[in-house]
Design a protein around this motif. Structure first.
Motif: not given
Length: 90
Positions: A74-77, A82-84
């Protein structure tokens, strides 16, 4: 009425709510098996006992990988979101 051969071997799909567990499960199985195989091959080489050493290393690494993915995914998502940039909805 009999089921057609195509339907006889068709597996039932899980409901979408299971995706939050199935995706990390499959990912952890594949990634831990690949990484442990590479690590075992580098550390022990392609010896006669490679399969036994690799399967032990894979089991141990999967026990860490699966719960870690459940916590970290969930943190990676959120980081990726935020980046893509998201595609525009029509």
């Amino acid at each position: 009425m009999q089921a057609s051969p195509d339907q006889a071997f068709k597996l039932r799909k899980l409901p979408p709510s299971y995706g939050a567990v199935v995706m990390p499960l499959v990912l952890s199985i594949l990634m831990s098996s690949i990484v442990s195989a590479v690590s075992t091959a580098i550390g022990a080489g392609w010896t006669k006992g490679f399969i036994a050493a690799w399967s032990y290393a894979w089991g141990a690494s999967w026990l860490v990988a699966f719960p870690s993915l459940l916590i970290v995914l969930p943190i990676v998502r959120r980081i990726v979101a935020a980046i893509v940039d998201q595609p525009a909805r029509s």
